[in-house]
Write a protein that holds these residues in place. Structure first.
Motif, PDB file in Angstrom:
ATOM      1  N   PRO A  11       0.814  -1.220   0.000  1.00  0.00           N
ATOM      2  CA  PRO A  11       0.000   0.000   0.000  1.00  0.00           C
ATOM      3  C   PRO A  11       0.846   1.269   0.000  1.00  0.00           C
ATOM      4  CG  PRO A  11      -0.775  -1.546   1.669  1.00  0.00           C
ATOM      5  CD  PRO A  11       0.525  -2.087   1.157  1.00  0.00           C
ATOM      6  N   LEU A  12       0.374   2.256  -0.752  1.00  0.00           N
ATOM      7  CA  LEU A  12       1.020   3.570  -0.790  1.00  0.00           C
ATOM      8  C   LEU A  12       0.345   4.499   0.214  1.00  0.00           C
ATOM      9  CD1 LEU A  12       1.124   3.899  -4.666  1.00  0.00           C
ATOM     10  CD2 LEU A  12       3.166   3.933  -3.209  1.00  0.00           C
ATOM     11  N   ASP A  13       1.143   5.378   0.815  1.00  0.00           N
ATOM     12  CA  ASP A  13       0.595   6.454   1.643  1.00  0.00           C
ATOM     13  C   ASP A  13       0.496   7.705   0.790  1.00  0.00           C
ATOM     14  OD1 ASP A  13       0.466   5.032   4.089  1.00  0.00           O
ATOM     15  OD2 ASP A  13       2.644   5.255   4.307  1.00  0.00           O
ATOM     16  N   VAL A  14      -0.585   8.449   0.958  1.00  0.00           N
ATOM     17  CA  VAL A  14      -0.695   9.758   0.316  1.00  0.00           C
ATOM     18  C   VAL A  14       0.100  10.740   1.173  1.00  0.00           C
ATOM     19  CG1 VAL A  14      -2.246  11.605  -0.393  1.00  0.00           C
ATOM     20  CG2 VAL A  14      -2.946   9.212  -0.678  1.00  0.00           C
ATOM     21  N   CYS A  15       1.066  11.410   0.564  1.00  0.00           N
ATOM     22  CA  CYS A  15       1.960  12.300   1.314  1.00  0.00           C
ATOM     23  C   CYS A  15       1.361  13.706   1.392  1.00  0.00           C
ATOM     24  CB  CYS A  15       3.321  12.328   0.641  1.00  0.00           C
ATOM     25  SG  CYS A  15       4.054  10.682   0.543  1.00  0.00           S
ATOM     26  N   PRO A  16       1.694  14.461   2.447  1.00  0.00           N
ATOM     27  CA  PRO A  16       1.056  15.769   2.641  1.00  0.00           C
ATOM     28  C   PRO A  16       1.124  16.695   1.417  1.00  0.00           C
ATOM     29  CG  PRO A  16       2.219  15.130   4.622  1.00  0.00           C
ATOM     30  CD  PRO A  16       2.545  14.078   3.590  1.00  0.00           C
ATOM     31  N   PRO A  17       2.255  16.761   0.663  1.00  0.00           N
ATOM     32  CA  PRO A  17       2.253  17.705  -0.480  1.00  0.00           C
ATOM     33  C   PRO A  17       1.174  17.390  -1.515  1.00  0.00           C
ATOM     34  CG  PRO A  17       4.484  16.970   0.009  1.00  0.00           C
ATOM     35  CD  PRO A  17       3.565  16.113   0.820  1.00  0.00           C
ATOM     36  N   ALA A  18       0.730  16.144  -1.587  1.00  0.00           N
ATOM     37  CA  ALA A  18      -0.253  15.772  -2.612  1.00  0.00           C
ATOM     38  C   ALA A  18      -1.600  16.435  -2.372  1.00  0.00           C
ATOM     39  CB  ALA A  18      -0.420  14.255  -2.641  1.00  0.00           C
ATOM     40  N   THR A  19      -1.943  16.648  -1.103  1.00  0.00           N
ATOM     41  CA  THR A  19      -3.293  17.120  -0.796  1.00  0.00           C
ATOM     42  C   THR A  19      -3.543  18.514  -1.375  1.00  0.00           C
ATOM     43  OG1 THR A  19      -2.529  17.879   1.345  1.00  0.00           O
ATOM     44  CG2 THR A  19      -3.499  15.694   1.270  1.00  0.00           C
ATOM     45  N   ALA A  20      -2.485  19.298  -1.600  1.00  0.00           N
ATOM     46  CA  ALA A  20      -2.657  20.637  -2.174  1.00  0.00           C
ATOM     47  C   ALA A  20      -3.185  20.570  -3.608  1.00  0.00           C
ATOM     48  CB  ALA A  20      -1.323  21.395  -2.155  1.00  0.00           C
ATOM     49  N   PHE A  21      -3.007  19.424  -4.265  1.00  0.00           N
ATOM     50  CA  PHE A  21      -3.407  19.290  -5.669  1.00  0.00           C
ATOM     51  C   PHE A  21      -4.679  18.459  -5.831  1.00  0.00           C
ATOM     52  CE2 PHE A  21       1.316  19.151  -5.386  1.00  0.00           C
ATOM     53  CZ  PHE A  21       1.558  20.438  -5.844  1.00  0.00           C
ATOM     54  N   GLU A  22      -5.274  18.068  -4.712  1.00  0.00           N
ATOM     55  CA  GLU A  22      -6.361  17.093  -4.800  1.00  0.00           C
ATOM     56  C   GLU A  22      -7.674  17.705  -5.281  1.00  0.00           C
ATOM     57  OE1 GLU A  22      -6.891  14.552  -1.400  1.00  0.00           O
ATOM     58  OE2 GLU A  22      -8.143  13.227  -2.624  1.00  0.00           O
ATOM     59  N   ILE A  23      -8.372  16.954  -6.126  1.00  0.00           N
ATOM     60  CA  ILE A  23      -9.748  17.293  -6.506  1.00  0.00           C
ATOM     61  C   ILE A  23     -10.633  16.355  -5.692  1.00  0.00           C
ATOM     62  CG2 ILE A  23     -11.419  17.303  -8.400  1.00  0.00           C
ATOM     63  CD1 ILE A  23      -9.072  18.025 -10.256  1.00  0.00           C
ATOM     64  N   ALA A  24     -11.213  16.911  -4.643  1.00  0.00           N
ATOM     65  CA  ALA A  24     -11.828  16.080  -3.604  1.00  0.00           C
ATOM     66  C   ALA A  24     -13.090  15.368  -4.075  1.00  0.00           C
ATOM     67  CB  ALA A  24     -12.125  16.937  -2.370  1.00  0.00           C
ATOM     68  N   SER A  25     -13.711  15.863  -5.145  1.00  0.00           N
ATOM     69  CA  SER A  25     -14.993  15.278  -5.569  1.00  0.00           C
ATOM     70  C   SER A  25     -14.813  14.052  -6.470  1.00  0.00           C
ATOM     71  CB  SER A  25     -15.814  16.327  -6.319  1.00  0.00           C
ATOM     72  OG  SER A  25     -15.103  16.763  -7.469  1.00  0.00           O
ATOM     73  N   TYR A  26     -13.574  13.615  -6.679  1.00  0.00           N
ATOM     74  CA  TYR A  26     -13.338  12.543  -7.657  1.00  0.00           C
ATOM     75  C   TYR A  26     -14.127  11.264  -7.350  1.00  0.00           C
ATOM     76  CZ  TYR A  26     -10.785   9.050 -10.389  1.00  0.00           C
ATOM     77  OH  TYR A  26     -10.459   8.026 -11.244  1.00  0.00           O
ATOM     78  N   TRP A  27     -14.296  10.964  -6.083  1.00  0.00           N
ATOM     79  CA  TRP A  27     -15.000   9.715  -5.729  1.00  0.00           C
ATOM     80  C   TRP A  27     -16.428   9.691  -6.255  1.00  0.00           C
ATOM     81  CZ3 TRP A  27     -19.431   9.678  -2.755  1.00  0.00           C
ATOM     82  CH2 TRP A  27     -19.739  10.873  -2.095  1.00  0.00           C
ATOM     83  N   GLN A  28     -16.964  10.886  -6.596  1.00  0.00           N
ATOM     84  CA  GLN A  28     -18.330  10.968  -7.124  1.00  0.00           C
ATOM     85  C   GLN A  28     -18.374  10.843  -8.643  1.00  0.00           C
ATOM     86  OE1 GLN A  28     -18.826  14.914  -5.363  1.00  0.00           O
ATOM     87  NE2 GLN A  28     -20.590  14.122  -4.251  1.00  0.00           N
ATOM     88  N   SER A  29     -17.208  10.685  -9.293  1.00  0.00           N
ATOM     89  CA  SER A  29     -17.157  10.857 -10.749  1.00  0.00           C
ATOM     90  C   SER A  29     -17.773   9.695 -11.516  1.00  0.00           C
ATOM     91  CB  SER A  29     -15.720  11.090 -11.190  1.00  0.00           C
ATOM     92  OG  SER A  29     -14.938   9.947 -10.938  1.00  0.00           O
ATOM     93  N   TRP A  30     -18.165   8.629 -10.837  1.00  0.00           N
ATOM     94  CA  TRP A  30     -18.845   7.530 -11.530  1.00  0.00           C
ATOM     95  C   TRP A  30     -20.364   7.715 -11.538  1.00  0.00           C
ATOM     96  CZ3 TRP A  30     -14.278   6.921  -8.963  1.00  0.00           C
ATOM     97  CH2 TRP A  30     -13.242   6.311  -9.671  1.00  0.00           C
ATOM     98  N   GLN A  31     -20.826   8.773 -10.835  1.00  0.00           N
ATOM     99  CA  GLN A  31     -22.257   9.005 -10.792  1.00  0.00           C
ATOM    100  C   GLN A  31     -22.628   9.857 -12.003  1.00  0.00           C
ATOM    101  OE1 GLN A  31     -22.569  10.804  -6.955  1.00  0.00           O
ATOM    102  NE2 GLN A  31     -22.188   8.888  -5.887  1.00  0.00           N
ATOM    103  N   PRO A  32     -23.580   9.411 -12.819  1.00  0.00           N
ATOM    104  CA  PRO A  32     -23.845  10.082 -14.086  1.00  0.00           C
ATOM    105  C   PRO A  32     -24.069  11.581 -13.990  1.00  0.00           C
ATOM    106  CG  PRO A  32     -25.122   8.060 -13.908  1.00  0.00           C
ATOM    107  CD  PRO A  32     -24.442   8.274 -12.581  1.00  0.00           C
ATOM    108  N   LYS A  33     -24.687  12.041 -12.896  1.00  0.00           N
ATOM    109  CA  LYS A  33     -25.047  13.465 -12.827  1.00  0.00           C
ATOM    110  C   LYS A  33     -23.999  14.315 -12.137  1.00  0.00           C
ATOM    111  CE  LYS A  33     -29.940  12.481 -12.877  1.00  0.00           C
ATOM    112  NZ  LYS A  33     -31.121  12.291 -12.083  1.00  0.00           N
ATOM    113  N   GLU A  34     -22.982  13.717 -11.548  1.00  0.00           N
ATOM    114  CA  GLU A  34     -22.073  14.517 -10.740  1.00  0.00           C
ATOM    115  C   GLU A  34     -20.612  14.321 -11.119  1.00  0.00           C
ATOM    116  OE1 GLU A  34     -23.036  15.025  -6.552  1.00  0.00           O
ATOM    117  OE2 GLU A  34     -24.553  13.489  -6.884  1.00  0.00           O
ATOM    118  N   GLN A  35     -20.353  14.216 -12.419  1.00  0.00           N
ATOM    119  CA  GLN A  35     -18.965  14.074 -12.843  1.00  0.00           C
ATOM    120  C   GLN A  35     -18.243  15.419 -12.705  1.00  0.00           C
ATOM    121  OE1 GLN A  35     -18.462  11.996 -16.516  1.00  0.00           O
ATOM    122  NE2 GLN A  35     -20.233  10.741 -16.137  1.00  0.00           N
ATOM    123  N   PRO A  36     -16.929  15.370 -12.363  1.00  0.00           N
ATOM    124  CA  PRO A  36     -16.207  16.637 -12.215  1.00  0.00           C
ATOM    125  C   PRO A  36     -15.975  17.282 -13.578  1.00  0.00           C
ATOM    126  CG  PRO A  36     -14.708  14.773 -11.946  1.00  0.00           C
ATOM    127  CD  PRO A  36     -16.099  14.210 -12.069  1.00  0.00           C
TER     128      PRO A  36
END
Ligand SMILES: [Fe+2]
Length: 375
Positions: free
Chosen positions: A350-375
């Motif tokens: 398993p990989l750990d997400v490192c603190p510098p990565a969070t500055a670039f994160e698009i937090a809504s990605y987990w919703q991107s499989w829902q037809p009406k709420e793609q980013p």
């Protein structure tokens, strides 16, 4: 060969002619090589409504990484004991030489052009190049235009996988690999950065701590070399991917490099499965039982994802599903080929997400499989 159990409604050939009203999930051990089951579901396993807890698919837009010093600005995104994944952006020639004593480095040039100077000599680079720098090699980047690189640092030695029955010239002929020649000497001038006049600086990374060693001469002073260990370069445009007209090949068919517990694949422009309308063109759903999966999007339109543009990186950890998004399924119906270029890094641990990565994160990605709420 093990004869599989068959229960209920199934496709007799994986990834072709799924039972009416189903999606296919490949549930498999050891990447796509081990024991497996194909599960034909009535609903996509990514059609969740909510997620509570830390496990989720992640998306990072790395185009925002600020240009700066190669080491100081190099942002570590994901890491485990086998590999560390960074992004770096530089516009000026490095005023020092760098040696990584912790691991091999694979640089993938996402943007820019310039020259890599090493103990073994120099290599011109451009966007779409892989540069393999073995542990302990001295190097610096000399960009001629602003350069963005994805850096994969591996604890074990990076190599090229055996091509098995495809033969040793499949994917790329080893003769296309370039190695440096010490013909052209480094232009690194003395007295730069933290050097005194007439000094050259070498920065060494050991157990992630940096040490500077100073010399009264330029340490890139090799006049000749021979052997089987060197820096080398592979251009993505020299990769000739395998494909099938009637069957969706697993990602492992695109493996370019391996290191212990790490596999790196290149998705390069290729035809889709046009020979059988019942053959899947997009990947099946899977949950990576034994691997974490990182995908960096370099160029082209990404056929299995909607809302993804070049410079983005996705992280799909073990244990939660991923697969094609609704928009991608619609788009690929009539498509004949894909022009995407993407780099995938699969890790056994398993990989750990490192603190510098969070500055670039698009937090809504987990919703991107829902037809009406793609980013
Ligand atoms: Fe995957």
């Amino acid at each position: 060969m093990d004869i599989p159990y068959v229960r209920g409604r199934v496709a007799s050939q994986a990834h072709v002619a799924l039972p009416e009203g189903t999606v296919e999930e490949e549930y498999a051990r050891n990447g796509f090589f081990g024991r497996y089951a194909h599960l034909y579901r009535e609903h996509a396993p990514v059609a969740w409504t909510r997620i509570e807890g830390p496990l989720r698919p992640r998306l990072f837009a790395l185009g925002e990484v600020a240009i700066g010093d190669y080491l100081a600005s190099r942002a570590t995104l994901l890491a485990n004991r086998d590999c560390r994944i960074h992004i770096a952006a530089i516009a000026e020639p490095m005023p020092y030489l760098f040696r990584n004593a912790d691991g091999d480095e694979l640089l993938f040039v996402h943007a820019g052009a310039g020259r890599l100077e090493t103990d073994f000599g120099g290599l011109a680079y451009e966007a779409g190049d892989y540069l393999v720098i073995p542990r302990g090699t001295l190097y610096r980047l000399v960009p001629s235009s602003a350069t963005r690189v994805l850096v994969v640092e591996t604890t074990g030695e990076l190599g090229v996988p055996d091509r098995g029955m495809l033969g040793q010239h499949a994917l790329f002929d080893p003769a296309v690999l370039r190695v440096p020649s010490p013909d052209e000497r480094s232009q690194l001038a003395p007295g730069q950065g933290s050097c005194r006049p007439h000094e050259w600086q070498v920065v060494i990374q050991r157990q992630r701590a940096l040490t500077s060693v100073y010399y009264p001469h330029c340490p890139l002073d090799v006049v000749g070399w021979k052997g089987t260990l060197a820096v080398w370069q592979l251009r993505v445009r020299d990769i000739r991917p395998v494909s099938s007209d009637r069957y969706h090949l697993p990602p492992s068919a695109h493996t370019t490099f391996t290191a212990p517990n790490v596999a790196i694949c290149t998705f390069a422009p290729r035809p889709l499965e046009n020979g059988d309308p019942a053959a899947l063109k997009v990947p099946f759903y899977h949950s990576n039982i034994d691997f974490d999966e990182v995908l960096f999007y370099h160029a082209g339109e990404f056929f299995s994802r909607g809302g993804i543009s070049p410079g983005m990186l996705t992280f799909h950890p073990q244990g939660i599903h991923h697969g094609p998004q609704p928009r991608a399924v619609e788009r690929t119906g009539a498509a004949r080929r894909t022009e995407e270029v993407a780099v995938m890094i699969d890790t056994r641990n398993p990989l750990d997400v490192c603190p510098p990565a969070t500055a670039f994160e698009i937090a809504s990605y987990w919703q991107s499989w829902q037809p009406k709420e793609q980013p």
